[in-house]
Design a protein around this motif. Structure first.
Motif, PDB file in Angstrom:
ATOM      1  N   THR A 147       0.924  -1.478  -0.029  1.00  0.00           N
ATOM      2  CA  THR A 147       0.111   0.043   0.102  1.00  0.00           C
ATOM      3  C   THR A 147       0.871   1.256   0.047  1.00  0.00           C
ATOM      4  N   LEU A 148       2.017   1.149   0.884  1.00  0.00           N
ATOM      5  CA  LEU A 148       2.805   2.446   0.673  1.00  0.00           C
ATOM      6  C   LEU A 148       3.595   2.598  -0.487  1.00  0.00           C
ATOM      7  N   ALA A 149       3.952   1.520  -1.154  1.00  0.00           N
ATOM      8  CA  ALA A 149       4.791   1.661  -2.271  1.00  0.00           C
ATOM      9  C   ALA A 149       3.863   2.320  -3.425  1.00  0.00           C
ATOM     10  N   ASN A 150       2.442   2.134  -3.350  1.00  0.00           N
ATOM     11  CA  ASN A 150       1.662   2.830  -4.321  1.00  0.00           C
ATOM     12  C   ASN A 150       1.521   4.237  -4.195  1.00  0.00           C
ATOM     13  N   ALA A 151       1.973   4.719  -2.902  1.00  0.00           N
ATOM     14  CA  ALA A 151       1.768   6.226  -2.881  1.00  0.00           C
ATOM     15  C   ALA A 151       3.241   6.736  -2.531  1.00  0.00           C
ATOM     16  N   MET A 152       4.210   5.980  -2.180  1.00  0.00           N
ATOM     17  CA  MET A 152       5.623   6.550  -1.999  1.00  0.00           C
ATOM     18  C   MET A 152       6.046   7.473  -2.969  1.00  0.00           C
ATOM     19  N   LEU A 208      -4.094   9.003   0.416  1.00  0.00           N
ATOM     20  CA  LEU A 208      -3.189   9.167   1.524  1.00  0.00           C
ATOM     21  C   LEU A 208      -3.991   8.974   2.775  1.00  0.00           C
ATOM     22  N   SER A 209      -5.189   9.504   2.795  1.00  0.00           N
ATOM     23  CA  SER A 209      -5.947   9.428   3.941  1.00  0.00           C
ATOM     24  C   SER A 209      -6.072   7.913   4.329  1.00  0.00           C
ATOM     25  N   ILE A 210      -6.631   7.133   3.237  1.00  0.00           N
ATOM     26  CA  ILE A 210      -6.671   5.894   3.523  1.00  0.00           C
ATOM     27  C   ILE A 210      -5.539   4.989   4.084  1.00  0.00           C
ATOM     28  N   ILE A 211      -4.329   5.441   3.463  1.00  0.00           N
ATOM     29  CA  ILE A 211      -2.921   4.766   3.873  1.00  0.00           C
ATOM     30  C   ILE A 211      -2.658   5.265   5.252  1.00  0.00           C
ATOM     31  N   PHE A 212      -3.034   6.558   5.784  1.00  0.00           N
ATOM     32  CA  PHE A 212      -2.241   6.923   7.021  1.00  0.00           C
ATOM     33  C   PHE A 212      -3.616   6.607   8.266  1.00  0.00           C
ATOM     34  N   ASP A 213      -4.719   6.822   7.701  1.00  0.00           N
ATOM     35  CA  ASP A 213      -5.853   6.750   8.805  1.00  0.00           C
ATOM     36  C   ASP A 213      -6.476   5.283   8.855  1.00  0.00           C
ATOM     37  N   LYS A 214      -6.127   4.509   7.878  1.00  0.00           N
ATOM     38  CA  LYS A 214      -6.431   3.046   7.573  1.00  0.00           C
ATOM     39  C   LYS A 214      -7.787   2.621   8.129  1.00  0.00           C
ATOM     40  N   PRO A 215      -8.966   3.268   7.418  1.00  0.00           N
ATOM     41  CA  PRO A 215     -10.177   2.790   7.469  1.00  0.00           C
ATOM     42  C   PRO A 215     -10.507   1.393   7.114  1.00  0.00           C
ATOM     43  N   ALA A 229     -17.921  -6.466   0.299  1.00  0.00           N
ATOM     44  CA  ALA A 229     -16.860  -6.960  -0.849  1.00  0.00           C
ATOM     45  C   ALA A 229     -15.419  -6.949   0.005  1.00  0.00           C
ATOM     46  N   ARG A 230     -14.303  -7.587  -0.725  1.00  0.00           N
ATOM     47  CA  ARG A 230     -13.133  -7.834   0.008  1.00  0.00           C
ATOM     48  C   ARG A 230     -12.259  -6.714  -0.983  1.00  0.00           C
ATOM     49  N   VAL A 231     -11.272  -6.120  -0.201  1.00  0.00           N
ATOM     50  CA  VAL A 231     -10.468  -4.989  -0.725  1.00  0.00           C
ATOM     51  C   VAL A 231      -9.353  -5.721  -1.542  1.00  0.00           C
ATOM     52  N   GLU A 232      -9.064  -5.613  -2.853  1.00  0.00           N
ATOM     53  CA  GLU A 232      -8.147  -6.320  -3.559  1.00  0.00           C
ATOM     54  C   GLU A 232      -6.880  -5.267  -3.515  1.00  0.00           C
ATOM     55  N   ARG A 233      -7.040  -4.063  -4.028  1.00  0.00           N
ATOM     56  CA  ARG A 233      -5.956  -2.936  -4.064  1.00  0.00           C
ATOM     57  C   ARG A 233      -6.364  -1.483  -3.946  1.00  0.00           C
ATOM     58  N   ILE A 234      -5.504  -1.142  -2.941  1.00  0.00           N
ATOM     59  CA  ILE A 234      -5.748   0.682  -2.803  1.00  0.00           C
ATOM     60  C   ILE A 234      -4.765   1.261  -3.746  1.00  0.00           C
ATOM     61  N   GLY A 235      -5.203   1.923  -4.689  1.00  0.00           N
ATOM     62  CA  GLY A 235      -4.500   2.727  -5.783  1.00  0.00           C
ATOM     63  C   GLY A 235      -4.419   4.078  -5.516  1.00  0.00           C
ATOM     64  N   LEU A 236      -3.741   5.096  -6.153  1.00  0.00           N
ATOM     65  CA  LEU A 236      -3.771   6.339  -6.030  1.00  0.00           C
ATOM     66  C   LEU A 236      -5.032   7.279  -6.642  1.00  0.00           C
TER      67      LEU A 236
END
Length: 389
Positions: A147-152, A208-215, A229-236
């Protein structure tokens, strides 16, 4: 010995270009007159250069050998390992010209280069510390490296641009340039870009909010609107989910965060509710024994019984409600256990002679005076050949 120079004077952009011949002459004369001070300052400068080089080497060792790659020591070591060669040289040179009372032209030149080196080196250190702390906060909690790699990449660009823009403005301001117009221009340009791409930026900052706040996290099962549903990937730009019915769903990050999200991942158990209707003709003792019967069925399947009892008198049924918990929150196991309990209730009721109700309707006919009458005429009794009924 003249007084030490402690700060570089503001740069006067209206001055003519420096006379190189005159600078060479004054520098040569300065070396001849102050050679002892220069040698002392040069030795101190070499020591400072070596000390900064040792600091850089120590930073590399801290970064590579310490046990926890996310510790504060590694974050500091990461920043120290980025100490530049030009910065180390300019720190040493600044000490030499400041201690040995260098000529004005040489002092101004070294001070100019020292200012640039120091400000940009500070920006590099700040960038590495900020990025290291971001990685520490994100990875230390749940190891979400993917997840971090997607936004780093985006985070690095934003942090680098902001810090080096500030460094550039600081350098220009120290050199006597009026930066008011530049700052205003950057502000207006940023507003224009933000308004033009507000949809894209809203999704980026939602990511970025999803990555840091982690809902929610990758792999979690969530419910929003009427979808599970099941979360498969969190993109930008968007989040990809797999519905329990198999469909792939793609939602923009900003739109997803605006919904009420229920995460099923942290559940230790899931509640199942059954509505059961029996006919009104059920004997009293059987109707009274149904809660205990349901409890035995649930506990016999290894589930957690909560309660059971009559909740309503329906139009065609006496309505019971059963509540029990499934210890395993996995959606597939939850579905299968609900099926097993339902099948066990059906078999047990069938064995006990308890009938499930279904919609029925009884019609009554009445005479003109309101008394109930049969809807068909009386039937004459059938007699046998002997005349007996």
């Amino acid at each position: 010995m003249a007084d030490k120079k402690t700060a570089a004077p503001a740069l006067d952009l209206d001055l003519p270009a420096p006379n190189l011949a005159e600078m060479w002459h004054t520098t040569t004369h300065w070396v001849q007159v102050h050679y002892l001070s220069i040698l002392i300052a040069f030795g101190a400068g070499v020591l400072i250069y070596l000390a900064l080089s040792a600091l850089k080497g120590a930073g590399k060792r801290w970064r590579g050998t310490r046990g926890d790659p996310l510790s504060y020591a590694n974050v500091v070591g990461r920043a120290a390992s980025r100490t530049g060669h030009f910065f180390r040289i300019m720190v040493a040179a600044r000490l030499v010209v400041g201690y040995a009372d260098a000529p004005e032209s040489l002092f101004r030149t070294v001070a100019f280069l020292f200012t640039i080196a120091t400000v940009f080196q500070g920006a590099i250190w700040a960038r590495e510390i900020i990025l290291g702390l971001i990685e520490r906060k994100t990875l230390a909690e749940d190891g979400g490296a993917e997840t971090l790699a997607n936004a780093m990449g985006l985070i690095r660009v934003l942090v680098t641009f902001a810090l080096f823009a500030i460094a550039t403005i600081v350098v220009l301001d120290n050199l006597g340039v009026n930066v008011t117009g530049l700052v205003a221009g950057l502000g207006i340009g940023g507003i224009a870009i933000g308004l033009a791409a507000q949809g894209i930026f809203s999704d980026l900052f939602a990511a970025l909010s999803i990555i840091f706040d982690k809902p929610f996290r990758r792999g979690e099962v969530i419910t929003y609107d009427q979808t599970t549903a099941r979360v498969e990937r969190i993109g930008l730009k968007s989040t990809r989910l797999r519905a329990m019915s198999g469909e792939k769903k793609v939602m923009s990050n900003a739109n997803l965060l605006q919904k009420e999200i229920t995460s099923l991942q942290t559940l230790t158990q899931r509640r199942v509710t059954y509505a059961i209707g029996i006919i009104y003709q059920t004997p009293d003792e059987k109707a009274e024994a149904i809660p205990a019967l349901l409890r035995a069925i649930v506990e016999g399947e290894g589930m957690i019984f909560v309660n059971a009892g009559i909740v309503a008198f329906g139009a065609s049924s006496l309505d019971y409600q059963l509540n029990f918990d499934v210890p395993d929150p996995d959606h597939h196991d939850y579905f299968q256990m609900r099926h097993r309990i339902g099948l066990a209730i059906w078999k047990r009721f069938k064995a006990e002679g308890i009938e499930f109700a279904y919609p029925t309707q009884t019609s009554f006919t009445a005479a003109p005076d309101g008394s109930a009458i049969m809807p068909y005429p009386p039937v004459q009794p059938v007699r046998d050949v002997s005349g007996k009924p």
